[in-house]
Design an enzyme around this catalytic site. Structure first.
Site, PDB file in Angstrom:
ATOM      1  N   GLU A 223     100.816  40.188 102.296  1.00 31.94           N
ATOM      2  CA  GLU A 223      99.482  39.613 102.392  1.00 31.94           C
ATOM      3  C   GLU A 223      98.932  39.932 103.775  1.00 31.94           C
ATOM      4  OE1 GLU A 223      98.775  35.472 101.743  1.00 31.94           O
ATOM      5  OE2 GLU A 223     100.164  35.311 100.058  1.00 31.94           O
TER       6      GLU A 223
ATOM      7  N   TRP B 214      94.819  40.784 100.927  1.00 34.01           N
ATOM      8  CA  TRP B 214      94.327  39.537 100.347  1.00 34.01           C
ATOM      9  C   TRP B 214      92.797  39.530 100.470  1.00 34.01           C
ATOM     10  CZ3 TRP B 214      97.036  35.431  98.128  1.00 34.01           C
ATOM     11  CH2 TRP B 214      96.255  34.328  97.775  1.00 34.01           C
TER      12      TRP B 214
ATOM     13  N   TYR C 126      97.792  37.012 109.302  1.00 36.83           N
ATOM     14  CA  TYR C 126      96.500  36.336 109.329  1.00 36.83           C
ATOM     15  C   TYR C 126      96.139  35.916 110.754  1.00 36.83           C
ATOM     16  CZ  TYR C 126      96.623  36.068 104.239  1.00 36.83           C
ATOM     17  OH  TYR C 126      96.655  36.389 102.899  1.00 36.83           O
TER      18      TYR C 126
ATOM     19  N   ASN D 228     105.957  31.679  97.521  1.00 34.07           N
ATOM     20  CA  ASN D 228     104.844  32.137  98.342  1.00 34.07           C
ATOM     21  C   ASN D 228     104.912  31.423  99.684  1.00 34.07           C
ATOM     22  OD1 ASN D 228     102.212  33.303  99.012  1.00 34.07           O
ATOM     23  ND2 ASN D 228     101.445  31.204  98.761  1.00 34.07           N
ATOM     24  N   GLU D 229     105.297  32.160 100.713  1.00 30.84           N
ATOM     25  CA  GLU D 229     105.339  31.682 102.084  1.00 30.84           C
ATOM     26  C   GLU D 229     106.235  30.459 102.289  1.00 30.84           C
ATOM     27  OE1 GLU D 229     101.053  33.470 103.504  1.00 30.84           O
ATOM     28  OE2 GLU D 229     101.189  31.303 103.170  1.00 30.84           O
TER      29      GLU D 229
ATOM     30  N   TRP E  33     100.435  34.993  91.048  1.00 27.48           N
ATOM     31  CA  TRP E  33     101.334  33.853  90.905  1.00 27.48           C
ATOM     32  C   TRP E  33     102.036  33.838  89.544  1.00 27.48           C
ATOM     33  CZ3 TRP E  33     100.772  34.131  95.486  1.00 27.48           C
ATOM     34  CH2 TRP E  33      99.863  33.506  96.318  1.00 27.48           C
TER      35      TRP E  33
END
Length: 405
Positions: free
Chosen positions: A311, A351, A277, A203-204, A91
């Site tokens: 990720e 991740w 995911y 991020n996303e 980050w």
């Protein structure tokens, strides 16, 4: 004007030869490994110095966390380097948190937090590792986009981050503060440092309330703004890769306010980002393999840019200490890594590889140094990506590969 490579080589010599606070003495081999060419694109591939380059890496948001020590940064990056990884995603954002958060209050910046990021960049450079740096968070952790909404006098809901003039300006101000910073350790401006592989807008990012067009306008504006500030580095979205199509599930029907193909077609976006995911998305690992295939194919054939899996993870119940779960994860990772390799995808960033002392925070996705059965998968992929990039393995990497195989 002094050429930036001269500055970088001088900077690596200084960082490698002086006993800077928090730095262990670097060998000449380590100092010489500092990146001195920027990550670029060549059609649908990444390249460095006109040579193909494939990303093998890990996420580790702890690196830039406000409470992470410099010794912990070194230990985590040593761990990544020992596996032969060339990329770490961490980050470059924090808003509204106590401590040395980048922006603890509206419009106020904390120099200590930026100096910590300086250290992360220099520590990565010493190990020849490049960083992917997202600049905001769709989620509430570390402040997130909703903190900018909260700070605005006129914004009310999450997606106002993309449209509200005050929220947008607060974010632009922060982006400029980060992107144009001069590293307090090396004296190198971030815009001139090839250790930064790529900026991600967030991020996303999702725009579930306002929709695909609103997010697309924001991506176009902010990516163009970053390119104006920093023409040297690549820019990507940091998105999960949800489609805006006639798909029969929420990952593909546009309900998340993202459009993998159209948003990555924007001229000032250099590479296609997607995540994976299955456990959180309610799909099977086999669907995950299809997800990889679709995104690499669409990046190549419909967008015409590189694609990297920024990720991915399979969740393990640590409390159960179930060897079968770890075996399942490893089998899935083998399948996904093989598919990325077979498709000639441009990178995979797991991740997340992290320190054992973070075990109390483990949500089942963490990979620790003693998870030898999983780390050997990560290392094998790194070795394969290095071979495809035309880089010979170091002697210690050869020994590890022989041992693991």
């Amino acid at each position: 004007m002094v050429r930036r490579r001269t500055i970088l080589r001088n900077g690596s010599t200084i960082a490698g030869s002086l006993a800077l606070p928090g730095f262990a003495s670097a060998s000449s081999d380590t100092a010489a490994s500092r990146p001195d060419d920027f990550l670029e694109t060549n059609g649908t591939s990444f390249s460095i110095g006109r040579r193909s380059h494939y990303l093998s890496g890990t996420n580790n948001f702890w690196l830039a966390d406000v409470w992470t020590t410099r010794d912990e940064v070194d230990a985590a990056l040593d761990q990544a380097a020992a596996l032969g990884l060339n990329t770490v995603r961490t980050w470059a954002f924090c808003a509204g948190r106590e401590g040395h958060c980048f922006q603890p209050t509206k419009g106020e910046y904390n120099e200590a937090a930026f100096e910590h990021l300086d250290y992360v960049i220099e520590a990565a450079a010493k190990r020849g590792i490049r960083l992917i740096l997202p600049l905001a968070n769709n989620w509430g952790a570390y402040g997130g986009m909703e903190k900018y909404v909260e700070w605005s006098d006129t914004a009310e809901e999450h997606d106002d981050f993309y449209t509200d003039p005050e929220a947008r300006q607060l974010y632009r101000d922060f982006v400029k503060k980060v992107v144009t910073r001069t590293n307090s350790i090396s004296g190198i401006q971030y815009t001139e440092d090839p250790t930064v592989a790529m900026w991600e807008l967030g991020n996303e990012p999702r725009a579930q309330q306002k929709g695909v067009d609103v997010l697309g306008d924001w991506i176009k504006e902010i990516s163009g703004y970053i390119k104006d500030l920093d023409p040297n580095h690549l820019v990507s979205t940091g998105m999960e890769g949800f489609y805006n199509s006639d798909g029969d599930d929420w990952l593909r029907d546009g309900s998340q306010g993202t459009a993998y193909v159209d948003h990555h077609r924007i001229d000032t976006i250099d590479a296609c980002s997607f995540h994976l995911y299955p456990d959180h998305w309610g799909v099977t690992p086999e669907y995950g393999t299809e997800w990889i295939e679709d995104h690499v194919r669409d990046a190549r054939q419909r967008v015409g840019k590189p694609a990297y899996l920024g990720e991915f993870g399979i969740q393990v119940d640590r409390d159960a200490s179930d060897a079968e779960q770890i075996a399942r994860r490893n089998e899935i990772y083998d399948t996904w890594y093989d598919r990325l390799d077979d498709l000639d995808a441009d990178g995979g960033v797991v991740w997340q590889l992290t320190l054992k002392k973070r075990a109390q925070y483990d949500d089942g996705f963490y990979v620790f140094p003693d998870d030898d059965r999983t780390t050997r998968r990560i290392e094998r992929f790194a070795n394969r990506m290095d071979a495809k990039s035309g880089r010979p393995l170091h002697a210690d990497q050869k020994r590890r590969r022989t041992r693991h195989d």
